[in-house]
Design a protein around this motif. Structure first.
Motif, PDB file in Angstrom:
ATOM      1  N   VAL A 195       1.096  -1.305  -0.066  1.00 55.19           N
ATOM      2  CA  VAL A 195      -0.187   0.132   0.179  1.00 55.19           C
ATOM      3  C   VAL A 195       0.977   1.292  -0.054  1.00 55.19           C
ATOM      4  CG1 VAL A 195      -1.777   1.160   1.213  1.00 55.19           C
ATOM      5  CG2 VAL A 195      -1.819  -1.134   1.384  1.00 55.19           C
ATOM      6  N   THR A 196       0.688   2.101  -0.821  1.00 55.27           N
ATOM      7  CA  THR A 196       1.320   3.276  -0.722  1.00 55.27           C
ATOM      8  C   THR A 196       0.576   4.598  -1.093  1.00 55.27           C
ATOM      9  OG1 THR A 196       1.573   3.454  -3.460  1.00 55.27           O
ATOM     10  CG2 THR A 196       3.104   2.072  -2.299  1.00 55.27           C
ATOM     11  N   PRO A 197       1.086   5.970  -0.804  1.00 48.27           N
ATOM     12  CA  PRO A 197       0.304   6.958  -1.166  1.00 48.27           C
ATOM     13  C   PRO A 197      -0.445   6.921  -2.485  1.00 48.27           C
ATOM     14  CG  PRO A 197       2.335   7.730   0.172  1.00 48.27           C
ATOM     15  CD  PRO A 197       2.413   6.021  -0.444  1.00 48.27           C
ATOM     16  N   GLU A 198       0.107   6.524  -3.589  1.00 45.33           N
ATOM     17  CA  GLU A 198      -0.357   6.425  -4.677  1.00 45.33           C
ATOM     18  C   GLU A 198      -1.571   5.564  -4.838  1.00 45.33           C
ATOM     19  OE1 GLU A 198       3.445   8.234  -4.451  1.00 45.33           O
ATOM     20  OE2 GLU A 198       3.031   5.931  -4.209  1.00 45.33           O
ATOM     21  N   THR A 199      -1.507   4.341  -4.159  1.00 48.36           N
ATOM     22  CA  THR A 199      -2.570   3.480  -4.367  1.00 48.36           C
ATOM     23  C   THR A 199      -3.814   3.523  -3.309  1.00 48.36           C
ATOM     24  OG1 THR A 199      -1.352   1.720  -3.141  1.00 48.36           O
ATOM     25  CG2 THR A 199      -1.070   1.724  -5.239  1.00 48.36           C
ATOM     26  N   VAL A 200      -3.285   4.145  -2.202  1.00 47.68           N
ATOM     27  CA  VAL A 200      -4.517   4.074  -1.025  1.00 47.68           C
ATOM     28  C   VAL A 200      -5.850   4.453  -1.560  1.00 47.68           C
ATOM     29  CG1 VAL A 200      -3.670   6.163   0.161  1.00 47.68           C
ATOM     30  CG2 VAL A 200      -4.868   4.370   1.536  1.00 47.68           C
ATOM     31  N   ASP A 201      -5.935   5.873  -2.149  1.00 47.22           N
ATOM     32  CA  ASP A 201      -7.084   6.317  -2.484  1.00 47.22           C
ATOM     33  C   ASP A 201      -8.170   5.563  -3.088  1.00 47.22           C
ATOM     34  OD1 ASP A 201      -6.407   8.675  -1.066  1.00 47.22           O
ATOM     35  OD2 ASP A 201      -5.687   9.596  -3.043  1.00 47.22           O
ATOM     36  N   ASP A 202      -7.617   4.824  -4.337  1.00 43.93           N
ATOM     37  CA  ASP A 202      -8.383   4.044  -4.912  1.00 43.93           C
ATOM     38  C   ASP A 202      -9.036   2.623  -4.396  1.00 43.93           C
ATOM     39  OD1 ASP A 202      -8.721   5.571  -7.210  1.00 43.93           O
ATOM     40  OD2 ASP A 202      -6.756   4.885  -8.195  1.00 43.93           O
ATOM     41  N   LEU A 203      -7.999   2.084  -3.356  1.00 39.30           N
ATOM     42  CA  LEU A 203      -8.149   0.802  -2.807  1.00 39.30           C
ATOM     43  C   LEU A 203      -9.363   1.211  -1.650  1.00 39.30           C
ATOM     44  CD1 LEU A 203      -4.504  -0.246  -2.140  1.00 39.30           C
ATOM     45  CD2 LEU A 203      -6.405  -1.705  -3.183  1.00 39.30           C
ATOM     46  N   MET A 204      -9.493   2.576  -0.844  1.00 33.90           N
ATOM     47  CA  MET A 204     -10.213   2.588  -0.126  1.00 33.90           C
ATOM     48  C   MET A 204     -11.666   3.213  -0.644  1.00 33.90           C
ATOM     49  SD  MET A 204      -8.840   1.880   2.708  1.00 33.90           S
ATOM     50  CE  MET A 204     -10.216   2.264   3.915  1.00 33.90           C
ATOM     51  N   LYS A 205     -11.774   3.431  -1.883  1.00 33.59           N
ATOM     52  CA  LYS A 205     -12.997   3.719  -2.420  1.00 33.59           C
ATOM     53  C   LYS A 205     -13.948   2.462  -2.458  1.00 33.59           C
ATOM     54  CE  LYS A 205     -11.545   7.780  -4.910  1.00 33.59           C
ATOM     55  NZ  LYS A 205     -10.721   8.162  -6.201  1.00 33.59           N
ATOM     56  N   LYS A 206     -13.161   1.227  -2.424  1.00 32.84           N
ATOM     57  CA  LYS A 206     -13.991  -0.046  -2.780  1.00 32.84           C
ATOM     58  C   LYS A 206     -14.740  -0.343  -1.413  1.00 32.84           C
ATOM     59  CE  LYS A 206     -12.363  -0.329  -6.817  1.00 32.84           C
ATOM     60  NZ  LYS A 206     -13.208   0.090  -7.836  1.00 32.84           N
ATOM     61  N   PRO A 207     -16.188  -0.965  -1.733  1.00 34.70           N
ATOM     62  CA  PRO A 207     -16.935  -0.923  -0.595  1.00 34.70           C
ATOM     63  C   PRO A 207     -16.628  -2.042   0.505  1.00 34.70           C
ATOM     64  CG  PRO A 207     -17.798  -1.885  -2.612  1.00 34.70           C
ATOM     65  CD  PRO A 207     -16.375  -1.064  -3.108  1.00 34.70           C
ATOM     66  N   ASP A 208     -15.610  -3.046   0.000  1.00 32.55           N
ATOM     67  CA  ASP A 208     -15.488  -4.134   0.701  1.00 32.55           C
ATOM     68  C   ASP A 208     -14.016  -4.068   1.386  1.00 32.55           C
ATOM     69  OD1 ASP A 208     -17.897  -6.023   0.929  1.00 32.55           O
ATOM     70  OD2 ASP A 208     -17.735  -5.999  -1.368  1.00 32.55           O
ATOM     71  N   ILE A 209     -13.315  -3.106   1.002  1.00 28.95           N
ATOM     72  CA  ILE A 209     -12.007  -2.942   1.473  1.00 28.95           C
ATOM     73  C   ILE A 209     -12.397  -2.019   2.970  1.00 28.95           C
ATOM     74  CG2 ILE A 209      -9.387  -2.051   1.324  1.00 28.95           C
ATOM     75  CD1 ILE A 209      -9.833  -2.893  -1.565  1.00 28.95           C
ATOM     76  N   ASP A 210     -11.924  -2.658   3.952  1.00 30.24           N
ATOM     77  CA  ASP A 210     -12.368  -1.840   5.268  1.00 30.24           C
ATOM     78  C   ASP A 210     -11.188  -1.058   5.694  1.00 30.24           C
ATOM     79  OD1 ASP A 210     -15.126  -2.789   5.285  1.00 30.24           O
ATOM     80  OD2 ASP A 210     -14.280  -4.769   6.166  1.00 30.24           O
ATOM     81  N   GLY A 211      -9.912  -1.274   5.149  1.00 30.28           N
ATOM     82  CA  GLY A 211      -8.798  -0.529   5.746  1.00 30.28           C
ATOM     83  C   GLY A 211      -7.315  -1.357   4.980  1.00 30.28           C
ATOM     84  N   CYS A 212      -6.481  -0.612   5.433  1.00 25.29           N
ATOM     85  CA  CYS A 212      -5.079  -1.246   4.756  1.00 25.29           C
ATOM     86  C   CYS A 212      -4.062  -1.384   6.003  1.00 25.29           C
ATOM     87  CB  CYS A 212      -4.575  -0.084   4.045  1.00 25.29           C
ATOM     88  SG  CYS A 212      -5.436   0.351   2.492  1.00 25.29           S
TER      89      CYS A 212
END
Length: 144
Positions: free
Chosen positions: A108-125
């Motif tokens: 997980v990076t600053p470049e990838t976190v926003d798109d990952l966290m927009k997903k409904p089933d991803i509750d955190g990193c």
């Protein structure tokens, strides 16, 4: 089998286990990610009750992405997280599946976190190496 012994031991100690599951690069390239995760969930949560699941966090960590700088694309990560949630619903029930925290961990990076966290089933990193850099970690913690 070893992980299945550790999960109950952690629960018995009054702690909250984080169960990390994920596939190798070869399994990912063979489109076996959900099959591998299903097998790991079946083995590692065997004997864990619905009540005990309130203390368990599941982290999807594709092995091929850990420490490599490679990140699972957000759509695939979401698909696997949705699969994990559906597996939990079949094994336990919808309430348990919805209440279980499912994290993504795999470079997980600053470049990838926003798109990952927009997903409904991803509750955190579950952040690894990026947590060692205060600026990167701050950006991840303050995702948009």
């Amino acid at each position: 089998v070893l992980i299945n012994k550790k999960v109950p031991a952690v629960l018995d100690a009054g702690l909250c286990p984080m169960l990390c599951i994920g596939e190798s690069k070869e399994e990912y390239e063979g489109s076996l990610n959900t099959a591998v995760c299903a097998l790991q969930l079946s083995k590692d949560l065997a004997g864990v009750s619905k009540e005990e699941m309130k203390k368990v966090t599941v982290a999807y960590e594709p092995v091929w992405a850990i420490g490599t700088g490679l990140t699972c694309d957000p759509e695939t990560a979401q698909d696997v997280h949705a699969f994990i949630r559906s597996w939990l619903e079949k094994m336990y029930d919808k309430e348990t599946a919805d209440a279980t925290r499912i994290l993504y961990g795999g470079s997980v990076t600053p470049e990838t976190v926003d798109d990952l966290m927009k997903k409904p089933d991803i509750d955190g990193c579950l952040v690894g190496g990026a947590s060692l850099d205060a600026g990167k970690f701050e950006r991840i913690m303050n995702f948009k």
